[in-house]
Design an enzyme around this catalytic site. Structure first.
Site, mmCIF file in Angstrom:
data_model
loop_
_atom_site.group_PDB
_atom_site.id
_atom_site.type_symbol
_atom_site.label_atom_id
_atom_site.label_comp_id
_atom_site.label_asym_id
_atom_site.label_seq_id
_atom_site.Cartn_x
_atom_site.Cartn_y
_atom_site.Cartn_z
ATOM 1 N N LYS A 196 43.406 -6.008 63.658
ATOM 2 C CA LYS A 196 44.785 -5.856 64.127
ATOM 3 C C LYS A 196 44.828 -5.237 65.528
ATOM 4 O O LYS A 196 45.806 -5.423 66.261
ATOM 5 C CB LYS A 196 45.567 -4.963 63.157
ATOM 6 C CG LYS A 196 45.734 -5.556 61.760
ATOM 7 C CD LYS A 196 46.786 -6.638 61.736
ATOM 8 C CE LYS A 196 47.027 -7.117 60.313
ATOM 9 N NZ LYS A 196 48.167 -8.037 60.221
ATOM 10 N N LYS A 197 43.784 -4.514 65.885
ATOM 11 C CA LYS A 197 43.743 -3.901 67.222
ATOM 12 C C LYS A 197 43.340 -4.902 68.305
ATOM 13 O O LYS A 197 43.356 -4.565 69.487
ATOM 14 C CB LYS A 197 42.792 -2.703 67.234
ATOM 15 C CG LYS A 197 43.342 -1.472 66.532
ATOM 16 C CD LYS A 197 42.383 -0.309 66.613
ATOM 17 C CE LYS A 197 43.000 0.975 66.074
ATOM 18 N NZ LYS A 197 43.392 0.908 64.671
ATOM 19 N N LEU A 198 42.965 -6.123 67.912
ATOM 20 C CA LEU A 198 42.717 -7.165 68.904
ATOM 21 C C LEU A 198 44.064 -7.740 69.341
ATOM 22 O O LEU A 198 44.363 -8.919 69.177
ATOM 23 C CB LEU A 198 41.818 -8.253 68.305
ATOM 24 C CG LEU A 198 40.396 -7.820 67.947
ATOM 25 C CD1 LEU A 198 39.663 -8.924 67.204
ATOM 26 C CD2 LEU A 198 39.628 -7.425 69.212
ATOM 27 N N ASP A 199 44.855 -6.894 69.888
ATOM 28 C CA ASP A 199 46.243 -7.159 70.211
ATOM 29 C C ASP A 199 46.471 -6.817 71.678
ATOM 30 O O ASP A 199 45.783 -5.952 72.238
ATOM 31 C CB ASP A 199 47.137 -6.312 69.290
ATOM 32 C CG ASP A 199 48.605 -6.489 69.552
ATOM 33 O OD1 ASP A 199 49.207 -7.360 68.918
ATOM 34 O OD2 ASP A 199 49.149 -5.744 70.388
ATOM 35 N N ASP A 230 36.626 0.875 64.443
ATOM 36 C CA ASP A 230 37.228 0.221 63.285
ATOM 37 C C ASP A 230 36.511 -1.078 62.936
ATOM 38 O O ASP A 230 36.328 -1.397 61.755
ATOM 39 C CB ASP A 230 38.710 -0.062 63.557
ATOM 40 C CG ASP A 230 39.588 1.156 63.316
ATOM 41 O OD1 ASP A 230 39.139 2.062 62.598
ATOM 42 O OD2 ASP A 230 40.704 1.216 63.847
#
Length: 648
Positions: free
Chosen positions: A146-149, A192
């Protein structure tokens, strides 16, 4: 089990009673399932007590299955009862409670094992460990995905976090911007994505334990997230070899080792039984479901807003930063047509047995708006108002400018909403404004230290009504994109502004900014808080005056009303000047901050804060149980008891 029990007062609102407890006021709640209703408040405290005892029983392995049920059923009831207090952490505790109810976690070092020999040293199947490890792995890995945003990768999600004292060692070698990009965002992303894999393999587990422990210890100081950091620290042991507790106890004194509970090799014998096939199938299906659920938002489209899905099960922790710039609630009397405004969060929002401050915050969840709007309408109909309300909100997710979330032309009391279809009255996210971040940051960097800027983006056909306070001198509006019409009501004037144009706004008056271009507009307010600026100048003069008196360069004597800045008491009969009083309070705060900046002082403040949280929770629980058993006392006595519970 203990960490989940201790988290009840913080995550689920235990002990957060306010004046409504004494007045019996009805409040709005936002259940995820509409048919759920809260119990009376004293019964809610009984439910909290049962849940706490269940978690304690899980920790001790006492009446294990019964304890799991005692924790699990009330917890999920409370979790689904109030959407405003639901987050990823609370959801994780519910999942762990569900898993523990199916596992044989009472085989070693448990109270049940002391009294039931068939449980003592009994075989623990591998799927028990696999299920728990997989759940923790999913928490890490999905959070990393989700942090690949754009927000996180670009370093915008936690833009100011690098200023925290915990990152001071990194700022010795890196700038604040690079600390934010490399350490906060880059380090969080890498950790993460890799933590689950590194914890799984023996060769990398030691290194992973060091970094994961450091990460969660930092999070416990950076964010108010209850016991989540400590719960994740406790899950580190799941990835170690199963016999590590026995090896640890073997190094202790004999009186600490307890009864001999070494595993005697009584494992599974014979072929694979159907029950083992079912356990393996359940483990695989559960893991697949947990991998699918964070990406199932195309099914539950009614819960989607600017970010997909409910925050509670998506594992998109800290990815999107949000703030509410402006919330306006308008009602129209259904009988007279009178239009008025409501103050958000007053008497109308609150969780089940929880704090009104949590639910009173403006929300970006359609389900909360769809439940909260009829609640507003019901309350104010009872008070003689009758009709509807509209909301206008600005918050920042993925974009550099605050945007409208809710269409103000829609009556939310009667607005349609379904969990399976998109919500029609939510306005879209203007993702094409994301590249403007760099430009807006450059504009802010050009401002002097006394000028502030507020950026606004709006949709065609809508307008923003705003008031310029008398304290804000030299307030101007400048258009960055599109075309707007500025309406000055008191002066009965309209000013049309295009991209690159601006105008001064009169102080002490309302104005409206209409977006008249076919595309969305973007503009900014520039203002100087003249009152605050003058106050800072006065405080600076007092500080310089004190320094001159102390070093002997000040020739004229100080007037009596300024003598307190040297630490002297004010003269009798001379009132203390407000600016001098503020100056002294600031000095005291700075001195206190210097004295309490050591690690020992920080630890003391942390323990003191936790002590009063649990003290209040325990006292309010005892009051509720007493009320159930003996009845409520007089309101005066109840008020005294609540005041004593709130004492710090």
């Amino acid at each position: 089990g203990l960490l989940m029990a201790l988290d009840v007062p913080q995550e689920r609102g235990l002990g957060h009673l306010d004046q409504r407890y004494l007045d019996g006021l009805e409040v709005c709640r936002f259940p995820l399932l509409p048919f759920l209703q809260p119990l009376p408040l004293d019964w809610m405290y009984l439910l909290y007590t049962i849940m706490f005892l269940g978690a304690l029983g899980i920790m001790l392995g006492c009446c294990y299955r019964l304890s799991c049920v005692a924790f699990l059923c009330p917890y999920w009831y409370l979790l689904l009862l109030d959407k405003t207090s639901w987050n990823n952490h609370s959801y994780l505790y519910g999942l762990l409670g569900f898993q523990l109810a199916l596992l044989g976690a009472d085989r070693y070092g448990s109270v049940d094992g002391l009294f039931r020999p068939q449980k003592r040293n009994a075989h623990v199947p591998l799927w028990n460990y696999t299920l728990l490890r997989a759940q923790v792995f999913i928490v890490y890995f999905i959070a990393g995905l989700k942090k690949l945003d754009a927000d996180w990768v670009g370093g915008f999600s936690m833009g100011t976090l690098a200023r925290h004292w915990l990152f001071a060692p990194f700022r010795l070698v890196l700038s604040e911007e690079m600390t934010s990009r490399l350490v906060v965002h880059g380090g969080g992303l890498v950790l993460d994505l890799s933590a689950g894999f590194l914890l799984f393999f023996d060769a990398t587990r030691t290194l992973a334990l060091v970094f994961v422990t450091y990460f969660h210890c930092m999070n416990s100081q950076l964010f108010s997230i209850g016991m989540f950091s400590y719960t994740m620290l406790a899950t580190n042991g799941l990835f170690c070899r199963p016999e590590w507790p026995r090896g640890l106890l073997a190094r202790c004194s004999p009186w600490l080792q307890g009864p001999d509970c070494h595993y005697g090799g009584r494992g599974a014998q014979g072929g694979i039984r159907p029950r083992q096939h079912l356990a393996a199938a359940f483990t695989i299906l559960y893991v697949l479901e947990q991998l699918f659920l964070p990406y199932s938002h195309f099914i539950t489209q009614g819960y989607n807003n600017w970010t997909n899905g409910l925050y509670g099960y998506s594992w998109d922790m800290m990815v999107h930063s949000r703030f509410h710039q402006h919330v306006k609630i308008t009602y129209r009397d259904g009988l007279t047509g009178e239009v008025g405004y409501l103050k958000p969060g007053v008497r109308t929002c609150g969780g089940a047995g929880g704090s009104s401050s949590q639910a009173a915050r403006p929300t970006v969840e359609p389900v909360v708006d769809s439940y909260g709007s009829p609640c507003y309408g019901h309350h104010h109909f009872q008070q003689g108002f009758g009709g509807t309300h509209r909301t206008w909100g600005c918050c920042r997710v993925l974009t550099p400018c605050p945007l409208r979330l809710v269409d103000p032309r829609v009556d939310l009391v009667r607005a349609p909403w379904s969990p399976w279809t998109p919500t029609p009255w939510l306005l879209p996210l203007l993702v094409d404004l994301s590249p403007w971040r760099q430009r807006l940051q450059e504009l802010e960097a050009q401002l002097d230290g006394h000028t502030d800027a507020v950026f606004i983006a709006d949709f065609p056909g809508l307008h923003l009504e705003n008031f310029v306070s008398e304290d804000l001198g030299n307030t101007s509006l400048r258009v960055l994109r599109g075309k707007v019409l500025v309406e000055l009501a008191e002066q009965q004037q309209n000013h049309s502004l295009q991209e690159g144009e601006g105008m001064q706004l009169p102080a002490g008056q309302y104005h409206k900014v209409h977006t008249v271009s076919p595309e969305p507009s973007c503009y900014m307010y520039l203002y100087v808080n003249t009152t605050a600026l003058q106050l800072e100048r006065n405080l600076t003069r007092l500080r310089e005056l004190r320094e001159r008196v102390r070093n002997g360069s000040e020739q004229s004597p100080l007037p009596p009303e300024l003598r307190p800045i040297l630490g002297e008491p004010p003269p009798a009969g001379v009132p203390l000047d407000p600016v001098v009083s503020l100056f002294l309070r600031r000095e005291q705060r700075e001195q206190r901050r210097e004295r309490e900046s050591s690690l020992a002082q920080r630890l003391r403040r942390f323990l003191r804060r936790k002590f009063f949280i649990f003290r209040r929770s325990a006292l309010m629980t005892l009051i509720a149980l007493r009320n159930l058993a003996l009845g409520r006392p007089s309101p005066e006595r109840l008020a005294q008891e609540v005041t004593f519970a709130n004492w710090r």
